[in-house]
Design a protein around this motif. Structure first.
Motif, PDB file in Angstrom:
ATOM      1  N   GLY A 167       0.827  -1.081   0.126  1.00 52.16           N
ATOM      2  CA  GLY A 167       0.145   0.205   0.010  1.00 52.16           C
ATOM      3  C   GLY A 167       0.992   1.442  -0.073  1.00 52.16           C
ATOM      4  O   GLY A 167       2.090   1.213   0.571  1.00 52.16           O
ATOM      5  N   SER A 168       0.435   2.492  -0.432  1.00 55.11           N
ATOM      6  CA  SER A 168       1.297   3.475  -0.495  1.00 55.11           C
ATOM      7  C   SER A 168       1.367   3.971   1.016  1.00 55.11           C
ATOM      8  O   SER A 168       2.464   4.543   1.267  1.00 55.11           O
ATOM      9  CB  SER A 168       0.501   4.675  -1.380  1.00 55.11           C
ATOM     10  N   GLN A 169       0.232   3.769   2.037  1.00 55.04           N
ATOM     11  CA  GLN A 169       0.524   3.937   3.195  1.00 55.04           C
ATOM     12  C   GLN A 169       2.157   3.357   3.800  1.00 55.04           C
ATOM     13  O   GLN A 169       2.532   4.183   4.577  1.00 55.04           O
ATOM     14  CB  GLN A 169      -0.557   3.177   3.959  1.00 55.04           C
ATOM     15  N   ASP A 170       2.403   2.110   3.358  1.00 57.03           N
ATOM     16  CA  ASP A 170       3.721   1.618   3.988  1.00 57.03           C
ATOM     17  C   ASP A 170       4.623   2.503   3.378  1.00 57.03           C
ATOM     18  O   ASP A 170       5.675   2.850   4.272  1.00 57.03           O
ATOM     19  CB  ASP A 170       3.751   0.378   3.150  1.00 57.03           C
ATOM     20  N   LEU A 171       4.959   2.890   2.198  1.00 59.95           N
ATOM     21  CA  LEU A 171       5.667   3.684   1.743  1.00 59.95           C
ATOM     22  C   LEU A 171       5.807   5.184   2.177  1.00 59.95           C
ATOM     23  O   LEU A 171       7.097   5.808   2.397  1.00 59.95           O
ATOM     24  CB  LEU A 171       5.608   3.831   0.032  1.00 59.95           C
ATOM     25  N   ILE A 172       4.884   5.806   2.468  1.00 56.05           N
ATOM     26  CA  ILE A 172       4.565   7.117   2.889  1.00 56.05           C
ATOM     27  C   ILE A 172       5.380   7.135   4.364  1.00 56.05           C
ATOM     28  O   ILE A 172       6.044   7.930   4.921  1.00 56.05           O
ATOM     29  CB  ILE A 172       3.140   7.721   3.030  1.00 56.05           C
TER      30      ILE A 172
ATOM     31  N   ASP B 243      -1.245  10.336  -4.010  1.00 59.54           N
ATOM     32  CA  ASP B 243      -2.323  10.509  -5.307  1.00 59.54           C
ATOM     33  C   ASP B 243      -3.296   9.157  -5.338  1.00 59.54           C
ATOM     34  O   ASP B 243      -3.163   8.541  -6.688  1.00 59.54           O
ATOM     35  CB  ASP B 243      -1.588  10.850  -6.488  1.00 59.54           C
ATOM     36  N   PRO B 244      -3.682   8.696  -4.237  1.00 61.72           N
ATOM     37  CA  PRO B 244      -4.592   7.511  -4.492  1.00 61.72           C
ATOM     38  C   PRO B 244      -5.878   7.463  -5.265  1.00 61.72           C
ATOM     39  O   PRO B 244      -6.365   6.653  -5.979  1.00 61.72           O
ATOM     40  CB  PRO B 244      -5.078   7.221  -2.955  1.00 61.72           C
ATOM     41  N   TYR B 245      -6.211   8.948  -5.460  1.00 64.24           N
ATOM     42  CA  TYR B 245      -7.381   9.090  -6.255  1.00 64.24           C
ATOM     43  C   TYR B 245      -7.328   9.661  -7.547  1.00 64.24           C
ATOM     44  O   TYR B 245      -8.162  10.161  -8.260  1.00 64.24           O
ATOM     45  CB  TYR B 245      -8.481  10.050  -5.422  1.00 64.24           C
ATOM     46  N   TYR B 246      -5.908   9.660  -8.002  1.00 58.86           N
ATOM     47  CA  TYR B 246      -5.515   9.995  -9.425  1.00 58.86           C
ATOM     48  C   TYR B 246      -6.418   9.618 -10.511  1.00 58.86           C
ATOM     49  O   TYR B 246      -6.962  10.180 -11.280  1.00 58.86           O
ATOM     50  CB  TYR B 246      -4.012   9.919  -9.585  1.00 58.86           C
ATOM     51  N   TYR B 247      -6.726   8.144 -10.215  1.00 59.87           N
ATOM     52  CA  TYR B 247      -7.399   7.659 -11.325  1.00 59.87           C
ATOM     53  C   TYR B 247      -8.896   7.737 -11.170  1.00 59.87           C
ATOM     54  O   TYR B 247      -9.768   6.734 -11.824  1.00 59.87           O
ATOM     55  CB  TYR B 247      -6.945   6.229 -11.569  1.00 59.87           C
ATOM     56  N   LEU B 248      -9.347   8.311 -10.236  1.00 52.86           N
ATOM     57  CA  LEU B 248     -10.732   8.463  -9.834  1.00 52.86           C
ATOM     58  C   LEU B 248     -11.203   9.930 -10.084  1.00 52.86           C
ATOM     59  O   LEU B 248     -11.898  10.551  -9.399  1.00 52.86           O
ATOM     60  CB  LEU B 248     -11.062   8.016  -8.440  1.00 52.86           C
ATOM     61  N   TYR B 249     -10.756  10.639 -11.267  1.00 55.03           N
ATOM     62  CA  TYR B 249     -11.236  11.837 -11.633  1.00 55.03           C
ATOM     63  C   TYR B 249     -12.458  11.940 -12.408  1.00 55.03           C
ATOM     64  O   TYR B 249     -12.474  11.183 -13.616  1.00 55.03           O
ATOM     65  CB  TYR B 249     -10.145  12.550 -12.041  1.00 55.03           C
ATOM     66  N   TYR B 250     -13.531  12.691 -12.261  1.00 55.65           N
ATOM     67  CA  TYR B 250     -14.596  12.722 -12.804  1.00 55.65           C
ATOM     68  C   TYR B 250     -14.991  14.044 -13.441  1.00 55.65           C
ATOM     69  O   TYR B 250     -16.034  14.565 -13.764  1.00 55.65           O
ATOM     70  CB  TYR B 250     -15.675  11.860 -12.513  1.00 55.65           C
ATOM     71  N   GLY B 251     -13.998  15.074 -13.221  1.00 54.26           N
ATOM     72  CA  GLY B 251     -14.274  16.539 -13.605  1.00 54.26           C
ATOM     73  C   GLY B 251     -14.468  16.650 -14.852  1.00 54.26           C
ATOM     74  O   GLY B 251     -13.941  16.077 -15.819  1.00 54.26           O
ATOM     75  N   LYS B 252     -14.960  17.900 -15.115  1.00 52.34           N
ATOM     76  CA  LYS B 252     -15.227  18.325 -16.660  1.00 52.34           C
ATOM     77  C   LYS B 252     -13.893  18.997 -17.224  1.00 52.34           C
ATOM     78  O   LYS B 252     -13.726  18.808 -18.401  1.00 52.34           O
ATOM     79  CB  LYS B 252     -16.223  19.379 -16.590  1.00 52.34           C
TER      80      LYS B 252
ATOM     81  N   LEU C 128      -3.139   1.142  -5.704  1.00 50.89           N
ATOM     82  CA  LEU C 128      -4.024   0.220  -6.270  1.00 50.89           C
ATOM     83  C   LEU C 128      -5.233   0.235  -5.396  1.00 50.89           C
ATOM     84  O   LEU C 128      -6.044  -0.503  -6.204  1.00 50.89           O
ATOM     85  CB  LEU C 128      -3.191  -1.099  -6.661  1.00 50.89           C
ATOM     86  N   SER C 129      -5.492   0.678  -4.520  1.00 49.30           N
ATOM     87  CA  SER C 129      -6.268   0.318  -3.352  1.00 49.30           C
ATOM     88  C   SER C 129      -7.794   0.833  -3.914  1.00 49.30           C
ATOM     89  O   SER C 129      -8.713   0.006  -3.570  1.00 49.30           O
ATOM     90  CB  SER C 129      -6.074   0.904  -2.173  1.00 49.30           C
TER      91      SER C 129
ATOM     92  N   TYR D 103      -5.380  15.140  -5.541  1.00 53.99           N
ATOM     93  CA  TYR D 103      -6.649  14.814  -6.521  1.00 53.99           C
ATOM     94  C   TYR D 103      -7.667  14.110  -5.425  1.00 53.99           C
ATOM     95  O   TYR D 103      -7.333  13.393  -4.582  1.00 53.99           O
ATOM     96  CB  TYR D 103      -6.284  13.605  -7.505  1.00 53.99           C
ATOM     97  N   GLY D 104      -8.798  14.650  -5.260  1.00 56.14           N
ATOM     98  CA  GLY D 104      -9.789  14.043  -4.601  1.00 56.14           C
ATOM     99  C   GLY D 104      -9.275  14.035  -3.132  1.00 56.14           C
ATOM    100  O   GLY D 104      -9.771  13.202  -2.466  1.00 56.14           O
ATOM    101  N   CYS D 105      -8.698  15.387  -2.579  1.00 61.19           N
ATOM    102  CA  CYS D 105      -7.969  15.126  -1.181  1.00 61.19           C
ATOM    103  C   CYS D 105      -8.990  14.713  -0.244  1.00 61.19           C
ATOM    104  O   CYS D 105     -10.234  14.734  -0.223  1.00 61.19           O
ATOM    105  CB  CYS D 105      -7.786  16.482  -0.661  1.00 61.19           C
TER     106      CYS D 105
END
Lengths: 378, 403
Positions: free
Chosen positions: A64-69, A173-182, A208-209, A141-143
């Motif tokens: 998980g990115s948590q581990d790396l942070i 940036d875990p929500y980088y791929y969860l962007y739905y803005g215009k 990847l979570s 992204y999506g803070c």
């Protein structure tokens, strides 16, 4: 295993891990990660962020990115150091800083992300002789919890300040791929710094979570090799490596998909959360107009809103007390915002996650919350 | 929580050898691998499959397995480990807890950071697992070496260490004082990855009886013959035990321990120290059946050779202790050890030099000679023989050159 095909509706792909792959999956492996998976991630950074593989950066896989942070913070921050932290901030990093007795310097944010004017002011007014902060932590992204996404303009200003005042950007940036803005997608800090000549200031964390599996515990960091080396050394004396088997499984899936299908999959995921956001927004309008203030998110899965608990706008209420004393009794829960403030002060904000609830449930929940707020105002 | 609908895995499954597939008593003479292939040809495997969703939510499913979970671990696995601990280690109090972790090294890292502040000390065996010590260094936690011999920590050595604790030179600590009730402040972290690789003392091939490799069928008896865990004696709750699945014997390691010692015997005609080892492998129900391993050795008491002394271990990997020639003592043990290590490597044999495992800086320097660790887990007989021959040749030349 079998898995969905992102490109063919309803179709499944199947993959088998045996022979040498399975042997590798069951044995101790490299600290930085299963090589094939590392290479796939490097390729993804090129595909998604247009940052070519060069000698100045590498990747490492984490649980998980948590581990790396956590390991990055341990490598970069000494006890008592000041750190720049966007506020409100992901609650999961707060214990890392507080354990080190850091001075958590809150950087104001708004609907467009970090307020660079606030950050500039902090740095320009830093007491002479006092060691300056060397890291800034941000979820652009999506803070989590605010749901806000940093605009290009703000990112550029923050990056410039990083160069001017010599600090690193920890881009979580875990929500980088969860962007739905215009608006067209904003480049990551990782991409942005390579557009100019001066790189090596961004340590980026991917996860990847939210798009593949949270429980499989796979994330990766990209950035300057000396930083990754420090993280890897920590790994070598703690968990040793991310599970070989899960890395092999994930690699098999990603390899079968390829970058195009992967992106297609994340677009579907984004659309899903975008639709959930719309449902929540509609229910907010219906139930909480006049009783709360908010800005709708364009990425991620969280709504952050301020409960207007008093007719007097100068009084900021206490959402924490309200939730635990009144809301629970009415059968509704939202996360009190104080959990996301580095110095734990009182706030009237709450965070709600819209990832799992259906339309009717959302409406009911906000109806109940509206009643609680109305009662508080009376 | 992210929505599990968008975790793309639909099902995950696998095929594994049945625990009862492994013979308890390995057929003599064949290589480590030949009987494995015979095994696979008889197809004694079990398949399993985990679907995304199940009608009964308590059944294992991917929607849960791929989602964020509990810090303490999957509930089913936790229940298993608690039962396993009770049955195998028999803690001396009822309300013990178990917690899943990501390997013993991480378990130790978490325990150390839980228990120690910067500047504090940890008692470690004189020769110990290097990563455990390396982990402590960035946090300024200091290791203090405790004397040991072929059977482990010397109680007398530990007692003396604690009684003569010098606050001035050792620095800190309210944890240490000059009375033996200092023990009340000590937590024992028992890192035990080789527990199920316990073996009885070694015996020469010529002296082995027919039931040399035999493993009693009864699980209870098997367990009772294993050296107990510290948990067995702990009634105060001062033991944290770390267990791992990492070293569960696989077919590759089967019998290779005895084989290596046979090679060493043959090559050096080494005299073996007496060791009070214990442990015959016995079966345990279901999962535990896979831990049956034929590692039975018997010890014999003999005199020392001048160059090499060797204590066959009762579990896990191997150590060789060298009584060096008196004329080498001026060179320094560690420098000597590294010189020999390089010579061995250049001749084609890679061992781990003992100074890597020193619990404390200086342990290696104070030692009587060089130490080497040989790992035999994945080596085939021919490789072992060749390795030990190289060892013998290099050692001989090493001594000859330095005369």
């Amino acid at each position: 295993f079998t898995a969905a095909s992102p490109t063919e509706e309803g179709a499944e792909i199947s993959a088998r891990i045996d022979g040498d792959d399975l042997t590798e999956g069951l044995q101790y492996g490299a600290t930085a990660g299963y090589e094939k998976l590392c290479n796939w991630f490097v390729g993804l950074q090129e595909f998604s962020h247009h940052r070519k593989k060069t000698d100045d950066w590498a990747v490492t896989v984490g649980s998980g990115s948590q581990d790396l942070i956590f390991k990055a913070v341990n490598a970069l921050v000494n006890p008592g150091d000041p750190v720049l932290v966007e506020s409100p901030v992901y609650a999961g990093v707060l214990p890392m800083f507080s354990t080190l007795n850091c001075e958590q310097v809150e950087v104001e944010t708004d609907a467009h992300g970090i307020k660079s004017s606030s950050l500039r002011s902090i740095l320009e007014n830093w007491p002479a002789g006092k060691p300056k902060p060397r890291v800034l932590y941000t979820v652009p992204y999506g803070c989590n919890p605010t749901g806000m996404t940093a605009t290009l303009e703000r990112r550029k200003e923050v990056l410039n300040l990083a160069r001017e005042h010599n600090f690193l950007i920890l881009e979580d940036d875990p929500y980088y791929y969860l962007y739905y803005g215009k608006a067209p997608r904003y480049p990551s800090y990782f991409a942005l710094e390579s557009e100019e000549t001066n790189t090596g200031r961004v340590l980026r964390f991917d996860s990847l979570s939210k798009i593949l599996s949270a429980g499989i515990r796979i994330g990766f960091a990209s950035g300057p090799k000396p930083l990754l080396d420090a993280i890897n050394k920590h790994t070598a004396t703690s968990n040793l490596q991310v599970s070989s088997l899960t890395q092999v499984i994930v690699y098999k899936l990603l390899e079968a998909w390829g970058y195009e299908a992967f992106t297609k999959h994340t677009e579907k995921v984004s659309q899903f959360y975008g639709a959930k956001r719309d449902v929540f927004e509609a229910a907010m309008q219906k139930n909480l107009s006049g009783l709360a203030e908010w800005v709708a998110p364009e990425a991620g899965m969280f709504f952050w809103f301020k409960l207007l608990l008093s007719n007097d706008s100068s009084i900021e209420g206490d959402s924490s007390a309200l939730i635990s004393e009144k809301a629970v009794k009415e059968g509704v829960l939202a996360l009190p915002g104080t959990a996301f403030l580095p110095n734990g002060r009182q706030t009237a904000y709450v965070r709600a996650s819209f990832s799992l609830l259906g339309e009717a449930e959302v409406d009911e929940a906000l109806k109940r919350l509206a009643k609680v707020v109305r009662d508080a105002r009376a | 929580l992210p929505h599990p609908n968008y975790f793309p895995f639909a099902s995950v499954g696998g095929e594994a050898l049945c625990p009862t597939s492994y013979p308890i008593n390995k057929p003599g003479g064949s290589s480590a691998f030949s009987w494995l292939w015979k095994l696979f040809s008889t197809q004694k495997t079990v398949t399993f499959q985990i679907p995304k969703y199940t009608s009964n939510p308590r059944d294992l499913n991917l929607a849960q397995g791929l989602q964020y979970g509990m810090v303490s671990g999957l509930p089913d696995l936790q229940t298993f480990t608690a039962e396993f601990t009770r049955k195998v280690y028999n803690p001396n109090y009822a309300n013990f807890a178990t917690l899943l972790h990501t390997g013993n090294t991480d378990g130790w890292a978490k325990a150390a950071l839980l228990l120690c502040n910067p500047g504090e000390v940890v008692l470690v065996e004189e020769w110990t697992y290097p990563s455990a010590v390396a982990m402590m260094e960035p946090f300024n936690i200091k290791p203090i070496a405790v004397p040991m011999d072929g059977q482990g920590v010397l109680g007398s050595g530990l007692r003396r260490l604690l009684e003569e604790w010098d606050r001035e030179t050792r620095g800190m600590s309210r944890y240490m004082c000059l009375r033996m009730d200092v023990v009340s402040y000590i937590i024992i972290v028992e890192d035990d990855p080789y527990y199920f690789l316990q073996q009885a003392a070694y015996v020469r091939p010529s002296n082995r009886t027919r039931d040399y490799d035999s493993v009693p069928e009864d699980d209870e008896e098997f367990l009772s013959r294993l050296s107990p865990s510290y948990l067995r004696f702990d009634y105060q709750g001062r033991v944290i035990r770390l267990d791992t699945f990492s070293k569960l014997p696989d077919v590759d390691s089967d019998g290779s321990h005895a084989t290596l010692i046979d090679c060493i015997h043959h090559e050096f005609d080494v005299q073996l120290e007496n060791t009070n080892t214990s442990g015959f492998h016995q079966g345990l129900p279901v999962y535990m059946a896979s831990l049956k391993r034929p590692h039975n050795f018997f010890s014999e008491k003999q005199t020392f050779q001048p160059v090499l002394s060797f204590i066959p271990p009762s579990a896990g990997m191997i150590e060789i202790f060298f009584n060096t020639h008196p004329s080498f003592s001026s060179t320094g043990s560690e420098a000597l050890e590294m010189k020999l290590w390089v010579a061995l490597a250049e001749a084609g044999l890679l061992l781990s030099p003992g100074n890597w495992f020193a619990g404390e800086p200086g342990v290696s320097e104070r030692a009587d000679g060089a130490h080497f660790r040989m790992s035999f887990s994945t080596a085939e007989f021919e490789d072992m023989r060749k390795g030990v021959q190289i060892f013998s040749a290099v050692l001989t030349e090493f001594y000859t050159t330095l005369q």
